[in-house]
Write an enzyme that holds these catalytic residues in place. Structure first.
Site, PDB file in Angstrom:
ATOM      1  N   SER A  45       0.851  -1.178   0.000  1.00 13.29           N
ATOM      2  CA  SER A  45       0.000   0.000   0.000  1.00 13.29           C
ATOM      3  C   SER A  45       0.897   1.242   0.000  1.00 13.29           C
ATOM      4  O   SER A  45       1.808   1.316  -0.827  1.00 13.29           O
ATOM      5  CB  SER A  45      -0.934  -0.051   1.220  1.00 13.29           C
ATOM      6  OG  SER A  45      -1.902   0.964   1.153  1.00 13.29           O
ATOM      7  N   ARG A  71     -13.248   6.703   8.265  1.00 17.05           N
ATOM      8  CA  ARG A  71     -12.807   5.316   8.310  1.00 17.05           C
ATOM      9  C   ARG A  71     -13.821   4.383   7.658  1.00 17.05           C
ATOM     10  O   ARG A  71     -13.453   3.360   7.085  1.00 17.05           O
ATOM     11  CB  ARG A  71     -12.558   4.899   9.760  1.00 17.05           C
ATOM     12  CG  ARG A  71     -11.928   3.529   9.906  1.00 17.05           C
ATOM     13  CD  ARG A  71     -10.556   3.458   9.252  1.00 17.05           C
ATOM     14  NE  ARG A  71      -9.808   2.273   9.629  1.00 17.05           N
ATOM     15  CZ  ARG A  71      -8.523   2.073   9.380  1.00 17.05           C
ATOM     16  NH1 ARG A  71      -7.831   2.997   8.734  1.00 17.05           N
ATOM     17  NH2 ARG A  71      -7.909   0.973   9.755  1.00 17.05           N
ATOM     18  N   ASP A 100      -8.626  -5.445  -5.901  1.00 17.52           N
ATOM     19  CA  ASP A 100      -8.276  -4.196  -5.204  1.00 17.52           C
ATOM     20  C   ASP A 100      -8.945  -3.015  -5.902  1.00 17.52           C
ATOM     21  O   ASP A 100      -8.751  -2.808  -7.096  1.00 17.52           O
ATOM     22  CB  ASP A 100      -6.744  -4.029  -5.220  1.00 17.52           C
ATOM     23  CG  ASP A 100      -6.244  -2.916  -4.317  1.00 17.52           C
ATOM     24  OD1 ASP A 100      -7.017  -2.006  -3.971  1.00 17.52           O
ATOM     25  OD2 ASP A 100      -5.050  -2.964  -3.952  1.00 17.52           O
ATOM     26  N   HIS A 144      -7.833  -4.735  -1.389  1.00 18.60           N
ATOM     27  CA  HIS A 144      -6.585  -4.090  -0.990  1.00 18.60           C
ATOM     28  C   HIS A 144      -5.972  -4.754   0.246  1.00 18.60           C
ATOM     29  O   HIS A 144      -4.750  -4.798   0.385  1.00 18.60           O
ATOM     30  CB  HIS A 144      -6.839  -2.604  -0.733  1.00 18.60           C
ATOM     31  CG  HIS A 144      -5.595  -1.822  -0.503  1.00 18.60           C
ATOM     32  ND1 HIS A 144      -4.622  -1.686  -1.465  1.00 18.60           N
ATOM     33  CD2 HIS A 144      -5.148  -1.142   0.585  1.00 18.60           C
ATOM     34  CE1 HIS A 144      -3.630  -0.951  -0.977  1.00 18.60           C
ATOM     35  NE2 HIS A 144      -3.922  -0.609   0.263  1.00 18.60           N
ATOM     36  N   ASP A 145      -6.813  -5.250   1.142  1.00 19.40           N
ATOM     37  CA  ASP A 145      -6.314  -5.866   2.383  1.00 19.40           C
ATOM     38  C   ASP A 145      -5.627  -7.219   2.185  1.00 19.40           C
ATOM     39  O   ASP A 145      -5.135  -7.802   3.161  1.00 19.40           O
ATOM     40  CB  ASP A 145      -7.465  -6.067   3.383  1.00 19.40           C
ATOM     41  CG  ASP A 145      -7.686  -4.840   4.270  1.00 19.40           C
ATOM     42  OD1 ASP A 145      -6.912  -3.869   4.148  1.00 19.40           O
ATOM     43  OD2 ASP A 145      -8.630  -4.863   5.076  1.00 19.40           O
TER      44      ASP A 145
END
Lengths: 493, 493
Positions: A224, A293, A440, A474-475
């Site tokens: 990232s 968030r 992603d 993405h994680d």
């Protein structure tokens, strides 16, 4: 045509419940008409505000700078104990990318493994946006780190072989100097803190490496935003970086990613508590942080993951709110996916400094290794590394064409590709592992392909490129120990 | 290892600007150190708040219900003039999906073309979330409509052949009854308005059709939320809907789409002006609306479109703020993509009623045509249509397998596919055009494939299915006259 007959049809026929319906998820029985509604999802914000206000009035020292004083109460975000990491203090000024000068700074860092006598086994690990230096447990801090499964004896980054260093980035709030730190006069910087670049973060890290006597990294590794730093390290110091791993990163932030970070910054800065960044004497912008968030969390996973994990399942009710059967839909969260996002926001909103989020998020937007962008900030690319090509580095990776069958050059390469290749020239001799994830949505796989293509175009014949499937988005870099860990292990060994 | 030698390297070497850099985008000259920062992007919100406060105190009738009184000032959102559309008033109560009863309601509508003597040429057009009934210009309202290029003589929906009706949805704020309307006692409903479903919207539309004496639609057409309504119309009234067009819609809102709408509702409801929905006597939640629209806008287009349209271009400065050369990055918008989002939010924030946004957005989340979900709200699927198959409807579309080569059944169909097929049985005999866009991130193309597959599985042998490329994402239905318009025209003729 307006005087036409009214036609009677029994639309209520569709309501006739001739079959006994399965367990009702939503009640369809009439409630008392036009009752004044309540919104527990909004009341929760007000309740936290009151609680924080009370805490801040009870503890006048609540807002005191705690890096200078270990005895004061913790700030509202969970700064780790200064005894849980090392701190490097840089006492002379550092010039920053956008012209400002930071009078001095601290860098928090942690290490794993043993430095070899030749100091040639160092892996510098870079973090994503909000992570601390605590990538894995240490004797100073035995709690689990954010990459616990990737770092250790026999793991992807094998601490029997490597000495691993991870820092909290400049601009962060986990022990390194950032907007929540005090300036030399003792005032919090807040938004008087200079705009930070990814280059600035890396320069600060290399000051730490100088201090540790580490001339050259075995490898620079990051995911990232850490992938950006990893590239920037090799770019700034081609002779000091042996190889580079960039996972789900980019060499040039795209407008799509900027858009998603812009949305987060906007909701955060709109929180009245943010107060232009000067909230350290009061209650922090916890609502804005929570909302930001939530948006971020959407970009970290993927629709297909939520399909599998949550589907259209409804949230569990507290027993006091009645059985599932009595429930009607509301304007507050009804679906599990909503309570998941809500929970992720709640968990984070006091854990991280709001100004750090703004600065580090902006640093990501500003990152661009195309030659014009590099020149526009007055930087000149250093000459490509003069290290000898490392032919021991398996012949599988020895040509630029290894991956061309499964990953052919795009028929319409992005117009900036040649400029990116020019900008990446300092990385032409550094062995690279680029890894992207097809699900992603924050750093789309196109950005990884573009990076691999541009590096090859720049003359780098040792670019390893993998694409992962799966639904983790993405994680993936935090979760897929088998594939992400395996690729890193193969590349480093 | 902490006593290692400090190593001096000249990292400043990289700053040596031996080449004259191209026109600087960001200044790297030092500014006066630690100046107190200003945030015009945040100040803009406060300025609008003051302006609205002032306007509301100057006009005490500002908050008056304007559907009842044409003479009062307009509410803060731009409700169209009641003389620019027709209104159908339904004076008896309507039972709603979640058990509530609406005592009476209005539906605003507009029409194009001429009703045929047999009343068999009616196309009912359904809108997306925030659109009014003004799909195209009329003599009552000559301004351009949101589908101007698709409706008219010789256009995709040819008004020489069809009589087109478009309504503002129940729950909306453009003339149809919604949370900003008054209840029978004259009080604004606000959040006492009952939760609305897509079915409720369609039932209200069919009351209008009854009023107009239209027994059967030639076609039901819609995009986005309009695609949901289009399906719901055929589902509720299989004998009254001749064919269905669903563009970038879905038969079952996915958790990924719910997540993005949840984020919008959260930021809107967190605006203190929202006040649990009771803001009609004060200043509306313009900041929350702006932030919500920014998030929505991200889901309407696509990363590749922004790559082409904005790339990493910087925003233009006002001349008063200095030349581009003097500019430093800030925490406020720097990139064109950011000012684009900001502008989209600003444009929308007073145009639409905040409560309508919440209700209509929630209706989309709740939409689910799988059989268990249908049964769980106490509804029973009507039997499939008994209309004779329309064999004149080109043989190209006559089998379920026409599109199987370019669109084979997915190797791992979603687990709910059989339940969706069961739920879609009432639509088994209705000719369908399903159209999806590969760059859509709000209603991903998977949802269109799933819909087409489930319809075929339900026994529908006349499902036309197209996928479009391009970079316009969800908004393709507003922009791609050639492909979207062409498919509709072919299907309707």
């Amino acid at each position: 045509m307006h005087s036409l007959l009214r036609r009677n049809i029994s639309i209520n026929a569709v309501f006739r419940s001739t079959r006994s319906p399965r367990a009702l998820r939503f009640s369809t029985t009439a409630s008392p008409r036009l009752a004044t509604p309540s919104f527990p999802c909004v009341d929760a914000h007000a309740a936290r505000q009151s609680k924080l206000l009370e805490a801040s009035s009870l503890s006048p020292s609540y807002s005191r700078e705690s890096t200078d004083s270990e005895s004061g109460p913790e700030p509202p975000y969970a700064r780790p104990s200064p005894t849980s990491y090392h701190t490097y203090h840089h006492s002379s000024p550092m010039k920053m990318t956008y012209g400002d000068e930071l009078p001095s700074f601290d860098i928090a860092y942690e290490t794993w493994g043993e430095l070899s006598p030749n100091r040639d086994n160092v892996v510098l690990l870079h973090t994503g946006l909000s992570a601390s230096s605590h990538a894995a447990s240490t004797s100073m801090n035995p709690s689990e780190g954010w990459w616990e499964k990737f770092i250790g004896p026999g793991k992807a980054i094998d601490t029997r072989q490597f000495f691993v260093i991870c820092t909290n980035v400049l601009g962060g709030c986990y022990g390194s100097t950032g907007p929540s730190s005090s300036d030399p006069s003792g005032e919090r910087y807040a938004t008087r803190f200079p705009i930070v670049s990814i280059f600035d973060m890396v320069r600060a890290q290399f000051h730490l490496l100088d201090h540790l006597g580490v001339d050259r990294l075995y490898a620079s590794v990051g995911s990232s935003m850490g992938g950006m730093q990893s590239l920037a390290a090799g770019w700034l110091f081609p002779d000091r970086v042996g190889r580079i791993v960039s996972i789900s990163g980019t060499a040039r932030s795209s407008p799509g990613s900027i858009a998603m970070r812009h949305a987060q910054r906007s909701v955060l800065m709109a929180d009245p508590n943010w107060n232009n960044g000067f909230y350290y004497d009061g209650v922090p912008p916890h609502i804005g942080m929570k909302l930001a968030r939530q948006i971020a969390t959407i970009t970290y996973r993927s629709g297909p993951e939520w399909d599998q994990r949550f589907g259209r399942k409804l949230r569990k009710e507290n027993s006091s709110q009645g059985s599932v059967q009595d429930r009607k839909p509301t304007l507050c969260p009804d679906f599990l996916i909503e309570t998941y996002l809500d929970h992720q926001g709640e968990q984070f909103c006091l854990k991280y400094d709001a100004n750090s989020l703004l600065y580090v998020s902006k640093a990501m937007d500003l990152f661009d290794l195309t030659l014009p962008a590099i020149e526009e900030v007055g930087m000149v690319p250093p000459p490509p590394s003069t290290i000898e090509p490392d032919y021991s580095y398996s012949s599988i990776y020895a040509t630029a064409h290894t991956f061309s069958k499964s990953h052919p050059p795009p028929p319409n390469p992005p117009p900036h590709l040649p400029e990116l290749a020019e900008g990446l020239r300092p990385l032409a001799n550094t062995p690279m592992l680029i890894l992207g994830v097809q699900s992603d949505i924050l750093f789309p796989v196109d950005q990884q392909r573009e990076l691999a293509d541009a590096l090859r175009m720049a003359g780098n014949g040792r670019v390893g490129y993998y694409e992962l499937g799966g639904v983790w988005g993405h994680d993936t870099f935090l979760l897929d120990v088998l594939n992400v860990g395996g690729a890193i292990r193969g590349f480093l060994s």
